[in-house]
Design an enzyme around this catalytic site. Structure first.
Site, PDB file in Angstrom:
ATOM      1  N   HIS A  17       8.397   6.573  -2.816  1.00 25.12           N
ATOM      2  CA  HIS A  17       9.294   7.511  -2.146  1.00 25.12           C
ATOM      3  C   HIS A  17      10.032   8.425  -3.122  1.00 25.12           C
ATOM      4  O   HIS A  17      11.112   8.917  -2.815  1.00 25.12           O
ATOM      5  CB  HIS A  17      10.308   6.732  -1.290  1.00 25.12           C
ATOM      6  CG  HIS A  17       9.657   6.032  -0.132  1.00 25.12           C
ATOM      7  ND1 HIS A  17      10.265   5.058   0.604  1.00 25.12           N
ATOM      8  CD2 HIS A  17       8.417   6.164   0.399  1.00 25.12           C
ATOM      9  CE1 HIS A  17       9.448   4.621   1.553  1.00 25.12           C
ATOM     10  NE2 HIS A  17       8.305   5.272   1.435  1.00 25.12           N
ATOM     11  N   HIS A 104       4.441  -9.432  -0.458  1.00 24.86           N
ATOM     12  CA  HIS A 104       4.519  -8.115  -1.117  1.00 24.86           C
ATOM     13  C   HIS A 104       5.232  -8.313  -2.455  1.00 24.86           C
ATOM     14  O   HIS A 104       5.411  -9.450  -2.906  1.00 24.86           O
ATOM     15  CB  HIS A 104       5.221  -7.095  -0.211  1.00 24.86           C
ATOM     16  CG  HIS A 104       4.689  -5.703  -0.404  1.00 24.86           C
ATOM     17  ND1 HIS A 104       4.933  -4.985  -1.553  1.00 24.86           N
ATOM     18  CD2 HIS A 104       3.918  -4.900   0.379  1.00 24.86           C
ATOM     19  CE1 HIS A 104       4.329  -3.809  -1.465  1.00 24.86           C
ATOM     20  NE2 HIS A 104       3.692  -3.730  -0.305  1.00 24.86           N
ATOM     21  N   ASP A 352      -1.399   0.214   6.250  1.00 29.78           N
ATOM     22  CA  ASP A 352      -2.839   0.068   6.428  1.00 29.78           C
ATOM     23  C   ASP A 352      -3.120  -1.295   7.045  1.00 29.78           C
ATOM     24  O   ASP A 352      -2.727  -2.320   6.469  1.00 29.78           O
ATOM     25  CB  ASP A 352      -3.541   0.136   5.063  1.00 29.78           C
ATOM     26  CG  ASP A 352      -3.482   1.523   4.460  1.00 29.78           C
ATOM     27  OD1 ASP A 352      -4.182   2.410   4.962  1.00 29.78           O
ATOM     28  OD2 ASP A 352      -2.713   1.724   3.490  1.00 29.78           O
TER      29      ASP A 352
HETATM   30  C1  LIG Z   1      -5.421   1.601  -0.740  1.00 25.64           C
HETATM   31  C2  LIG Z   1      -4.350   0.557  -0.597  1.00 25.64           C
HETATM   32  C3  LIG Z   1      -3.468   0.647   0.471  1.00 25.64           C
HETATM   33  C4  LIG Z   1      -2.479  -0.304   0.640  1.00 25.64           C
HETATM   34  N1  LIG Z   1      -1.658  -0.215   1.749  1.00 25.64           N
HETATM   35  C5  LIG Z   1      -0.756  -1.201   1.963  1.00 25.64           C
HETATM   36  C6  LIG Z   1       0.069  -1.161   3.132  1.00 25.64           C
HETATM   37  O1  LIG Z   1      -0.010  -0.251   3.954  1.00 25.64           O
HETATM   38  N2  LIG Z   1       0.944  -2.171   3.302  1.00 25.64           N
HETATM   39  C7  LIG Z   1       1.071  -3.207   2.411  1.00 25.64           C
HETATM   40  O2  LIG Z   1       1.874  -4.095   2.598  1.00 25.64           O
HETATM   41  N3  LIG Z   1       0.304  -3.258   1.317  1.00 25.64           N
HETATM   42  C8  LIG Z   1      -0.591  -2.285   1.067  1.00 25.64           C
HETATM   43  N4  LIG Z   1      -1.360  -2.339  -0.067  1.00 25.64           N
HETATM   44  C9  LIG Z   1      -1.226  -3.480  -0.975  1.00 25.64           C
HETATM   45  C10 LIG Z   1       0.095  -3.562  -1.698  1.00 25.64           C
HETATM   46  O3  LIG Z   1       0.342  -2.435  -2.489  1.00 25.64           O
HETATM   47  C11 LIG Z   1       0.124  -4.838  -2.529  1.00 25.64           C
HETATM   48  O4  LIG Z   1      -0.291  -5.924  -1.785  1.00 25.64           O
HETATM   49  C12 LIG Z   1       1.511  -5.156  -3.044  1.00 25.64           C
HETATM   50  O5  LIG Z   1       1.871  -4.223  -4.017  1.00 25.64           O
HETATM   51  C13 LIG Z   1       1.624  -6.538  -3.673  1.00 25.64           C
HETATM   52  O6  LIG Z   1       0.741  -6.671  -4.750  1.00 25.64           O
HETATM   53  P1  LIG Z   1      -0.422  -7.766  -4.797  1.00 25.64           P
HETATM   54  O7  LIG Z   1      -0.981  -7.850  -3.415  1.00 25.64           O
HETATM   55  O8  LIG Z   1      -1.406  -7.218  -5.762  1.00 25.64           O
HETATM   56  O9  LIG Z   1       0.213  -9.064  -5.220  1.00 25.64           O
HETATM   57  C14 LIG Z   1      -2.345  -1.379  -0.271  1.00 25.64           C
HETATM   58  C15 LIG Z   1      -3.236  -1.462  -1.359  1.00 25.64           C
HETATM   59  C16 LIG Z   1      -4.229  -0.516  -1.519  1.00 25.64           C
HETATM   60  C17 LIG Z   1      -5.195  -0.643  -2.662  1.00 25.64           C
END
Ligand SMILES: Cc1cc2nc3c(=O)[nH]c(=O)nc-3n(C[C@H](O)[C@H](O)[C@H](O)COP(=O)(O)O)c2cc1C
Length: 404
Positions: A17, A104, A352
């Site tokens: 943001h 998260h 997503d």
């Molecule tokens: C293309 C893409 C889109 C993402 N969109 C979301 C989202 O909409 N909501 C969400 O909670 N995590 C989303 N993530 C994942 C988070 O960024 C991620 O799970 C979070 O930073 C925690 O990190 P970790 O899962 O690697 O431990 C997305 C990841 C990618 C690669």
């Protein structure tokens, strides 16, 4: 840290943001013809709001080239590129002032830094990958022009819906060594020929129409249930030269695994036959050598995934990356607030339901960054060695025999 690579060095910046996100790329070869349009193609494939399968956050993600080029040609100096954040809605996240989102990065960022971005995922958000994809598109552009290297990723599973060719081989008796190969012929021919046009023909980015339709239904089911679902992305690299990868700690597959597991939401990496290769004996798994048309050695099969001893052998490199179901879901979850008070979180915001369709260009970008960096390192070694007078007195066992 926020920098990846040794000779092709990419530093990304930005939070979900803040005013803008982007990257600074140091080490791009001079003399490369490059336009914003060359980069924008991959930005459009990554951007949010592409379809009803992705987050509705609407970002154009128009890339702005700030430095490092003149008359559309790279100068060899740092290239800065940025993308403005235009559709932030920080108020959507007010409930996460109280609650760290389960699975998260809210809690761990706060534990680590003692301070965190006030809304959204901050630096852990997939917004950060804008800089990677832009930098990867530049690397890929060079690799294509200079070496004809092709990089194609596609969605190979969503939840339990798998590409049939990639699905587990039929269960066989424990002592039946002959029945199965790690991957079917059909899947191998897909790897050999799949194009980005095949991949983009479906919203899910799975190049198999019948499976793509089932994957789409699976994602919509998760979305309708205010839930999320994971999946895998497979990637193939074609026309790689041999000799890339720096044993022992910077092996080609070690660098690839590092790059892939740095993408948010990744949980697993496998190359070549991967975990399934462990189920067949060595006699079926070894890649026997054969003479290629140009006299060099190739391999009859490619269970190694194009890498042996951490060094590429000119066969295609292929690997698979696992992505978890995204953490932010609108379904109420019992969890604790930052102060330990037990409660329930139903996250708002736009998210997503499944990340894999958008992860495809991110996987391609990170693969391009790995190849580019290791290629520049190998080129510098070979250029330095090429300045030395040839040595003709070595025993024959120390050098490659002439081709017949
Ligand atoms: C293309 C893409 C889109 C993402 N969109 C979301 C989202 O909409 N909501 C969400 O909670 N995590 C989303 N993530 C994942 C988070 O960024 C991620 O799970 C979070 O930073 C925690 O990190 P970790 O899962 O690697 O431990 C997305 C990841 C990618 C690669």
């Amino acid at each position: 840290m926020s920098t990846f690579g040794t000779l092709f060095r990419v530093t990304t910046f930005g939070e979900s943001h803040c005013a803008s996100v982007g990257a600074i790329i140091d080490g791009c070869p001079p003399g490369l013809q490059l336009s914003a349009a060359d980069i924008q193609v991959q930005m459009n494939r990554r951007r949010p709001g592409q379809s009803n399968l992705t987050t509705p956050r609407n970002e154009k993600d128009a890339v702005l080239l700030q430095s490092g080029l003149e008359h559309g040609v790279t100068l060899g100096t740092p290239i800065a590129l940025l993308v403005r954040n235009e559709d932030q809605r920080p108020h959507d996240y007010s409930e996460t002032d109280l609650y760290p989102r389960p699975s998260h990065a809210d809690y761990t960022y706060l534990e680590k830094y003692g301070i965190k971005a006030s809304s959204g995922g901050g630096r852990s958000s997939a917004r950060e990958t804008v800089g990677r994809v832009a930098a990867g598109a530049i690397a890929e552009h060079y690799l294509k022009i200079a070496y004809g290297i092709e990089i194609v990723a596609f969605v190979s599973s969503v939840g339990k819906v798998h590409l049939p060719m990639a699905a587990a081989v039929p269960a066989t008796a424990e002592d039946d060594d002959d029945a199965a190969e790690p991957m079917s012929e059909e899947f191998r021919s897909l790897l050999a020929g799949v194009s980005r046009a095949d991949v983009d023909a479906h919203l899910t980015r799975c190049p198999h129409p019948e499976t793509a339709a089932r994957m789409e239904k699976r994602i919509i089911r998760a979305k309708d249930a205010l839930d999320s679902i994971g999946g895998t992305v497979t990637c193939v690299l074609r026309n790689l030269p041999s000799g890339l990868g720096e044993p022992v700690f910077d092996k080609f597959e070690a660098k690839l695994a590092h790059a892939m597991l740095s993408i948010p939401a990744t949980k697993g990496f496998e190359i070549g036959s991967g975990f399934r290769g462990t189920e067949v004996p060595g006699s079926r798994h070894n890649d026997a050598f054969v003479r290629r048309a140009d006299g060099s050695l190739g391999t009859q099969t490619n269970w190694s995934g194009g890498v042996q001893g951490g060094i590429t052998n000119r066969e295609d490199v292929y690997f698979r990356v696992a992505f978890k179901p995204p953490a932010t879901i609108s379904q109420a979850q019992a969890t604790a607030q930052y102060d330990g008070t037990q409660g329930s979180l139903a996250a708002r915001g736009r998210h997503d339901p499944c990340v894999v369709p958008r992860a495809v260009p991110i996987v391609e970008a990170m693969a391009a960054l790995v190849v580019m960096d290791l290629l520049l390192i190998q080129n510098s070694r070979q250029a330095a060695a090429g300045r030395l007078p040839p040595i003709t007195t070595l025993p024959a066992t120390m050098v490659m025999p002439p081709r017949v």
